[in-house]
Design a protein around this motif. Structure first.
Motif, PDB file in Angstrom:
ATOM      1  N   THR A 272       0.864  -1.173   0.000  1.00 28.87           N
ATOM      2  CA  THR A 272       0.000   0.000   0.000  1.00 28.87           C
ATOM      3  C   THR A 272       0.904   1.227   0.000  1.00 28.87           C
ATOM      4  O   THR A 272       1.767   1.338   0.854  1.00 28.87           O
ATOM      5  CB  THR A 272      -0.883   0.009   1.257  1.00 28.87           C
ATOM      6  OG1 THR A 272      -1.419  -1.296   1.444  1.00 28.87           O
ATOM      7  CG2 THR A 272      -1.991   1.020   1.146  1.00 28.87           C
ATOM      8  N   CYS A 273       0.722   2.107  -0.947  1.00 28.92           N
ATOM      9  CA  CYS A 273       1.606   3.279  -1.012  1.00 28.92           C
ATOM     10  C   CYS A 273       0.902   4.409  -1.751  1.00 28.92           C
ATOM     11  O   CYS A 273      -0.199   4.244  -2.241  1.00 28.92           O
ATOM     12  CB  CYS A 273       2.906   2.919  -1.705  1.00 28.92           C
ATOM     13  SG  CYS A 273       2.689   2.319  -3.370  1.00 28.92           S
ATOM     14  N   ASP A 274       1.557   5.556  -1.817  1.00 25.48           N
ATOM     15  CA  ASP A 274       0.983   6.661  -2.591  1.00 25.48           C
ATOM     16  C   ASP A 274       1.181   6.367  -4.074  1.00 25.48           C
ATOM     17  O   ASP A 274       2.003   5.543  -4.461  1.00 25.48           O
ATOM     18  CB  ASP A 274       1.610   7.984  -2.181  1.00 25.48           C
ATOM     19  CG  ASP A 274       3.109   7.970  -2.292  1.00 25.48           C
ATOM     20  OD1 ASP A 274       3.660   8.829  -2.982  1.00 25.48           O
ATOM     21  OD2 ASP A 274       3.732   7.072  -1.689  1.00 25.48           O
TER      22      ASP A 274
ATOM     23  N   ALA B 121       2.446   8.058  -6.520  1.00 28.02           N
ATOM     24  CA  ALA B 121       3.755   8.369  -7.107  1.00 28.02           C
ATOM     25  C   ALA B 121       4.722   7.219  -6.875  1.00 28.02           C
ATOM     26  O   ALA B 121       5.417   6.777  -7.794  1.00 28.02           O
ATOM     27  CB  ALA B 121       4.298   9.650  -6.505  1.00 28.02           C
ATOM     28  N   ALA B 122       4.760   6.730  -5.636  1.00 33.80           N
ATOM     29  CA  ALA B 122       5.659   5.621  -5.326  1.00 33.80           C
ATOM     30  C   ALA B 122       5.286   4.405  -6.162  1.00 33.80           C
ATOM     31  O   ALA B 122       6.160   3.661  -6.608  1.00 33.80           O
ATOM     32  CB  ALA B 122       5.591   5.300  -3.841  1.00 33.80           C
TER      33      ALA B 122
ATOM     34  N   LEU C 137       7.564   2.196  -8.770  1.00 37.71           N
ATOM     35  CA  LEU C 137       7.693   0.735  -8.684  1.00 37.71           C
ATOM     36  C   LEU C 137       7.425   0.098 -10.045  1.00 37.71           C
ATOM     37  O   LEU C 137       8.161  -0.791 -10.487  1.00 37.71           O
ATOM     38  CB  LEU C 137       6.720   0.167  -7.654  1.00 37.71           C
ATOM     39  CG  LEU C 137       7.041   0.418  -6.188  1.00 37.71           C
ATOM     40  CD1 LEU C 137       5.996  -0.258  -5.312  1.00 37.71           C
ATOM     41  CD2 LEU C 137       8.424  -0.121  -5.854  1.00 37.71           C
TER      42      LEU C 137
ATOM     43  N   ILE D  78      11.087  -8.532  -2.105  1.00 35.94           N
ATOM     44  CA  ILE D  78      10.593  -7.339  -1.426  1.00 35.94           C
ATOM     45  C   ILE D  78      11.731  -6.439  -0.945  1.00 35.94           C
ATOM     46  O   ILE D  78      11.657  -5.224  -1.084  1.00 35.94           O
ATOM     47  CB  ILE D  78       9.637  -7.758  -0.273  1.00 35.94           C
ATOM     48  CG1 ILE D  78       8.860  -6.550   0.231  1.00 35.94           C
ATOM     49  CG2 ILE D  78      10.328  -8.414   0.871  1.00 35.94           C
ATOM     50  CD1 ILE D  78       7.629  -6.304  -0.528  1.00 35.94           C
TER      51      ILE D  78
ATOM     52  N   LYS E 111      12.565  -2.564  -2.204  1.00 34.15           N
ATOM     53  CA  LYS E 111      12.597  -1.404  -1.302  1.00 34.15           C
ATOM     54  C   LYS E 111      13.872  -0.604  -1.509  1.00 34.15           C
ATOM     55  O   LYS E 111      13.843   0.629  -1.548  1.00 34.15           O
ATOM     56  CB  LYS E 111      12.531  -1.876   0.153  1.00 34.15           C
ATOM     57  CG  LYS E 111      11.121  -2.124   0.657  1.00 34.15           C
ATOM     58  CD  LYS E 111      11.196  -2.452   2.152  1.00 34.15           C
ATOM     59  CE  LYS E 111       9.838  -2.765   2.719  1.00 34.15           C
ATOM     60  NZ  LYS E 111       9.928  -3.352   4.047  1.00 34.15           N
TER      61      LYS E 111
ATOM     62  N   LEU F 207      13.772   1.341  -4.751  1.00 33.67           N
ATOM     63  CA  LEU F 207      12.882   2.497  -4.621  1.00 33.67           C
ATOM     64  C   LEU F 207      13.592   3.621  -3.882  1.00 33.67           C
ATOM     65  O   LEU F 207      13.528   4.794  -4.266  1.00 33.67           O
ATOM     66  CB  LEU F 207      11.608   2.098  -3.869  1.00 33.67           C
ATOM     67  CG  LEU F 207      10.639   3.255  -3.605  1.00 33.67           C
ATOM     68  CD1 LEU F 207       9.983   3.721  -4.891  1.00 33.67           C
ATOM     69  CD2 LEU F 207       9.582   2.869  -2.600  1.00 33.67           C
ATOM     70  N   GLN F 208      14.309   3.258  -2.826  1.00 36.02           N
ATOM     71  CA  GLN F 208      15.012   4.264  -2.036  1.00 36.02           C
ATOM     72  C   GLN F 208      16.063   4.980  -2.885  1.00 36.02           C
ATOM     73  O   GLN F 208      16.195   6.194  -2.827  1.00 36.02           O
ATOM     74  CB  GLN F 208      15.666   3.563  -0.814  1.00 36.02           C
ATOM     75  CG  GLN F 208      15.629   4.375   0.472  1.00 36.02           C
ATOM     76  CD  GLN F 208      14.233   4.892   0.799  1.00 36.02           C
ATOM     77  OE1 GLN F 208      13.278   4.130   0.772  1.00 36.02           O
ATOM     78  NE2 GLN F 208      14.116   6.162   1.087  1.00 36.02           N
TER      79      GLN F 208
ATOM     80  N   LEU G  54      14.319   7.370  -5.165  1.00 39.31           N
ATOM     81  CA  LEU G  54      13.824   8.543  -4.444  1.00 39.31           C
ATOM     82  C   LEU G  54      14.969   9.483  -4.091  1.00 39.31           C
ATOM     83  O   LEU G  54      14.826  10.700  -4.175  1.00 39.31           O
ATOM     84  CB  LEU G  54      13.094   8.115  -3.163  1.00 39.31           C
ATOM     85  CG  LEU G  54      11.744   7.431  -3.342  1.00 39.31           C
ATOM     86  CD1 LEU G  54      11.218   6.949  -2.004  1.00 39.31           C
ATOM     87  CD2 LEU G  54      10.744   8.355  -4.000  1.00 39.31           C
ATOM     88  N   GLU G  55      16.104   8.913  -3.699  1.00 42.26           N
ATOM     89  CA  GLU G  55      17.254   9.758  -3.357  1.00 42.26           C
ATOM     90  C   GLU G  55      17.709  10.543  -4.580  1.00 42.26           C
ATOM     91  O   GLU G  55      18.105  11.690  -4.476  1.00 42.26           O
ATOM     92  CB  GLU G  55      18.415   8.905  -2.838  1.00 42.26           C
ATOM     93  CG  GLU G  55      18.243   8.376  -1.424  1.00 42.26           C
ATOM     94  CD  GLU G  55      17.981   9.468  -0.396  1.00 42.26           C
ATOM     95  OE1 GLU G  55      18.638  10.526  -0.461  1.00 42.26           O
ATOM     96  OE2 GLU G  55      17.113   9.272   0.457  1.00 42.26           O
TER      97      GLU G  55
ATOM     98  N   THR H  26      15.871  13.732  -5.090  1.00 35.31           N
ATOM     99  CA  THR H  26      15.863  14.703  -4.006  1.00 35.31           C
ATOM    100  C   THR H  26      16.885  15.786  -4.291  1.00 35.31           C
ATOM    101  O   THR H  26      18.021  15.497  -4.662  1.00 35.31           O
ATOM    102  CB  THR H  26      16.232  14.011  -2.676  1.00 35.31           C
ATOM    103  OG1 THR H  26      15.385  12.893  -2.517  1.00 35.31           O
ATOM    104  CG2 THR H  26      16.048  14.956  -1.511  1.00 35.31           C
TER     105      THR H  26
ATOM    106  N   ARG I  11      21.220  20.739  -1.770  1.00 37.22           N
ATOM    107  CA  ARG I  11      21.900  21.983  -2.086  1.00 37.22           C
ATOM    108  C   ARG I  11      23.398  21.777  -2.006  1.00 37.22           C
ATOM    109  O   ARG I  11      23.899  21.118  -1.098  1.00 37.22           O
ATOM    110  CB  ARG I  11      21.465  23.063  -1.109  1.00 37.22           C
ATOM    111  CG  ARG I  11      21.536  24.444  -1.718  1.00 37.22           C
ATOM    112  CD  ARG I  11      21.115  25.461  -0.703  1.00 37.22           C
ATOM    113  NE  ARG I  11      22.104  25.566   0.341  1.00 37.22           N
ATOM    114  CZ  ARG I  11      22.228  26.650   1.104  1.00 37.22           C
ATOM    115  NH1 ARG I  11      21.414  27.649   0.964  1.00 37.22           N
ATOM    116  NH2 ARG I  11      23.146  26.690   2.034  1.00 37.22           N
TER     117      ARG I  11
ATOM    118  N   ARG J  54       7.352   4.903   2.791  1.00 41.69           N
ATOM    119  CA  ARG J  54       6.299   5.236   1.847  1.00 41.69           C
ATOM    120  C   ARG J  54       5.509   3.994   1.491  1.00 41.69           C
ATOM    121  O   ARG J  54       4.398   4.086   0.996  1.00 41.69           O
ATOM    122  CB  ARG J  54       6.911   5.842   0.590  1.00 41.69           C
ATOM    123  CG  ARG J  54       7.240   7.296   0.774  1.00 41.69           C
ATOM    124  CD  ARG J  54       7.872   7.870  -0.425  1.00 41.69           C
ATOM    125  NE  ARG J  54       6.898   8.242  -1.448  1.00 41.69           N
ATOM    126  CZ  ARG J  54       7.214   9.060  -2.446  1.00 41.69           C
ATOM    127  NH1 ARG J  54       8.421   9.563  -2.533  1.00 41.69           N
ATOM    128  NH2 ARG J  54       6.326   9.374  -3.355  1.00 41.69           N
TER     129      ARG J  54
ATOM    130  N   ARG K 282       3.721   0.431   2.654  1.00 40.55           N
ATOM    131  CA  ARG K 282       3.308  -0.437   3.752  1.00 40.55           C
ATOM    132  C   ARG K 282       3.178  -1.834   3.169  1.00 40.55           C
ATOM    133  O   ARG K 282       2.502  -2.031   2.156  1.00 40.55           O
ATOM    134  CB  ARG K 282       1.969   0.025   4.343  1.00 40.55           C
ATOM    135  CG  ARG K 282       1.784  -0.511   5.743  1.00 40.55           C
ATOM    136  CD  ARG K 282       0.500  -0.059   6.372  1.00 40.55           C
ATOM    137  NE  ARG K 282      -0.632  -0.778   5.816  1.00 40.55           N
ATOM    138  CZ  ARG K 282      -1.762  -0.202   5.444  1.00 40.55           C
ATOM    139  NH1 ARG K 282      -1.914   1.094   5.561  1.00 40.55           N
ATOM    140  NH2 ARG K 282      -2.748  -0.914   4.956  1.00 40.55           N
TER     141      ARG K 282
END
Lengths: 80, 516
Positions: free
Chosen positions: A19-21, A23-24, A28, A58, A62, A65-66, A69-70, A73, A76, B452, B454
């Motif tokens: 279960t995720c948002d 965007a995530a 995936l 799994i 993960k 994905l990390q 995402l990094e 980001t 600066r 992010r 679950r």
């Protein structure tokens, strides 16, 4: 026995429900699309915020994905 | 986003004070009647337990303490100005905390001619009566020890300094073990290290099988990091409860030691107390151990042996009086020392005002007016320290450091609570909230980034028949094992624990449907 001949057939799949948002989830799907054959991990794209994936992948999923995402980001430059 | 509640400061305060003894409350909640009978033999324990109860319970207990009759529900309703016909559960709810501490029994148990009633625990009643009248022979409030002129007589500021130094050196040892470049720290006593290990605050990670854990190679765990960010009172009770559990794990009752803690909590600082009241060997052992945490100070006699009297420090005398009392005690001592000039001045590092040293700007910059190594080390956990002057540390909250702290198990709530409780008085001059919303939100967002996803293990059932799908969905709900249902695609996701039950159900249904 094909599934069409039996309207009461039930298919059973084991995995990990994520279960995720949304965007995530899109990230995936993207990561999965770049992998092939047995290393694909998505079993079922359920809806906007849920996917079913293989249990054995799994942890690597993960981590990937990390990493993704990094990369997205903004950090600066400390010298500015 | 969760915002601190400013509309009801009293409520927030109540939560704060109850949380500092949360560890003790959790420990007491698991104890049986006999344990309470044991600790209630000490008048000090009765008083301290009474102090920890909610106000309404204290009121009820003090009202009925001199009564020889059991407490009747009708009397309780009259006392609380409730309607006589209001349900029993309402009264029961009010005295529930006292029932948990075995002072009362549940009202439903005993029903007389004129309604429900409960006796007050006899041992507790006697103990509290003695505490209030100053009678009783157990000397649980401590027996003053007459000092001869040659005996060592530490001043109040010396005791505070001893307590702070000893306690902080333990915390410093913990935090230093988690840094890449630790600073030189004294190794705490072996008994302290053993407790830190058994409580899970520190662990030897290099030894994975857990068999040959070396106390000297231990590093701080995520639980330990969380512990560091708590306030002093909470930390003390957590350690003391760990101490009690470690005694229990050796098969010895911890009740005498808990009574001892309560006794210490009722003592006066700078008063010398005799050891003779603590006859139980576990109590004597505990007193020995408490010195290594800085809770008591026991001078050595000229011959080298430990004296048979001790001084409680401010750490122990404030145990049962809540946070406000601790800060009040500290404030008064500061005034005393500044007038009398007896204090060294340097050692007074943890007065309540000195704790408020932190300015956080909306651009994430932090100015921390402190030279306390421990505080700097804690700040270093989640901020990027740029400059360090003699009395000022300047740095920035940035993503990399906050995320690194979160990797260690520290949550956004803990960082926010820490920043809030250490906010400089200057921060209060702007309208609340104390911490700017953008920063609080950002911390929560960083926290959320971590998880992010679950993930839950699950079994997917894919149906073609709508009837069968709906029946199975209802069945899975009945088992409380439904994780997700997607009616559009006729998919059901159930917990693996109910997989077999659902499979059997589906098979049964199939047989029925096909048979039709």
């Amino acid at each position: 026995m094909s599934t069409y001949s039996d309207p009461y057939a039930v298919k059973l799949t084991s995995g990990v429900l994520i279960t995720c948002d949304s965007a995530a989830k899109q990230i995936l799907l993207h990561i999965d699309s770049q992998r092939d054959g047995p290393s694909k991990f998505i079993l079922r794209d359920i809806d906007e915020t849920h996917v079913l994936v293989k249990k054995e992948h799994i942890e690597i999923m993960k981590d990937l994905l990390q990493v993704e995402l990094e990369q997205n980001t903004y950090i600066r430059d400390p010298n500015i | 986003m969760v915002q601190p509640n400013f509309s009801n400061p009293r409520k927030a305060q109540a939560e704060l004070s109850s949380s500092s003894t949360a560890a003790l409350d959790a420990f007491l909640d698991t104890q049986h009647q006999s344990y309470y009978e044991e600790i209630y033999k000490s008048e000090a324990a009765c008083l301290c337990i009474l102090r920890q109860l909610p106000e309404i319970c204290r009121y009820i207990i003090l009202h009925f303490i001199w009564s020889h009759q059991p407490v009747k529900s009708s009397d309780l309703k009259a006392l609380l100005r409730m309607d006589q016909f209001s349900p029993l559960s309402q009264v029961a709810n009010d005295i529930q905390p006292a029932i948990k501490r075995k002072i009362f029994q549940p009202l439903e148990l005993q029903q007389g001619k004129r309604g429900h009633h409960t006796p007050m625990n006899d041992v507790f009643k006697r103990g509290l009566r003695n505490a209030l009248t100053g009678s009783g022979t157990s000397n649980s409030f401590g027996l003053p020890y007459p000092l001869s002129p040659t005996d060592e007589y530490p001043s109040e500021s010396q005791l505070i300094q001893f307590g702070d130094r000893t306690w902080e050196s333990i915390l410093k040892y913990m935090v230093s073990s988690g840094l890449d470049r630790g600073f030189p720290v004294a190794r705490p006593e072996t008994s302290v290290l053993r407790l830190l290990h058994s409580s899970g605050l520190m662990a030897d990670l290099s030894e994975s099988n857990g068999r040959q854990q070396s106390l000297d190679r231990m590093t701080i765990t995520s639980q330990g990091f969380q512990f560091l960010l708590e306030d002093r009172q909470t930390q003390l009770w957590q350690i003391l409860v760990f101490y009690l559990t470690s005694i229990e794990s050796r098969g010895i009752s911890s009740a005498p030691v808990l009574s001892l803690f309560f006794s210490l909590g009722c003592m006066q600082i700078t008063q010398s107390y005799s050891l003779s009241t603590f006859s139980n060997p576990t109590q004597l052992q505990a007193l020995d151990d408490l010195q290594s945490y800085g809770l008591i100070y026991r001078p050595a006699t000229p011959s080298g042996a430990k004296a048979d009297y001790f001084f409680p420090t401010h750490l122990s005398t404030s145990l049962c009086s809540g946070n406000s009392a601790l800060s009040a005690a500290l404030n008064t001592t500061e005034i005393d020392t500044s007038h009398g000039g007896t204090g060294t001045g340097v050692g007074m590092g943890s007065g309540e005002d000195d704790k408020k040293f932190l300015i956080l700007e909306t651009n994430y910059k932090i100015y921390a007016y402190t030279n306390n190594e421990l505080e700097i080390a804690i700040l270093n956990l989640f901020m990027d320290i740029k400059v360090q002057y003699r009395n000022l540390v300047v740095g920035k909250l940035d993503r990399a450091h906050v995320k690194a702290a979160m990797e260690k198990g520290i949550s956004a709530y803990q960082i926010i609570a820490y920043l809030q409780s250490h906010a400089h008085p200057q921060m209060y001059s702007s309208p609340p909230p104390i911490l700017h919303t953008t920063i609080v939100d950002q911390l929560h967002l960083w926290d959320k980034e971590r998880n992010r996803l679950r993930t839950e293990e699950s079994e997917m059932f894919e149906f073609f028949s709508k009837d069968l799908y709906e029946d199975t969905e209802a069945e899975a709900k009945r088992y409380d094992g439904l994780l997700l249902a997607v009616p559009k695609d006729k998919l059901l996701f159930v917990n693996p624990s109910v997989k077999d039950a659902i499979k059997d159900f589906v098979k049964g249904q199939q047989r029925q449907l096909r048979g039709m």
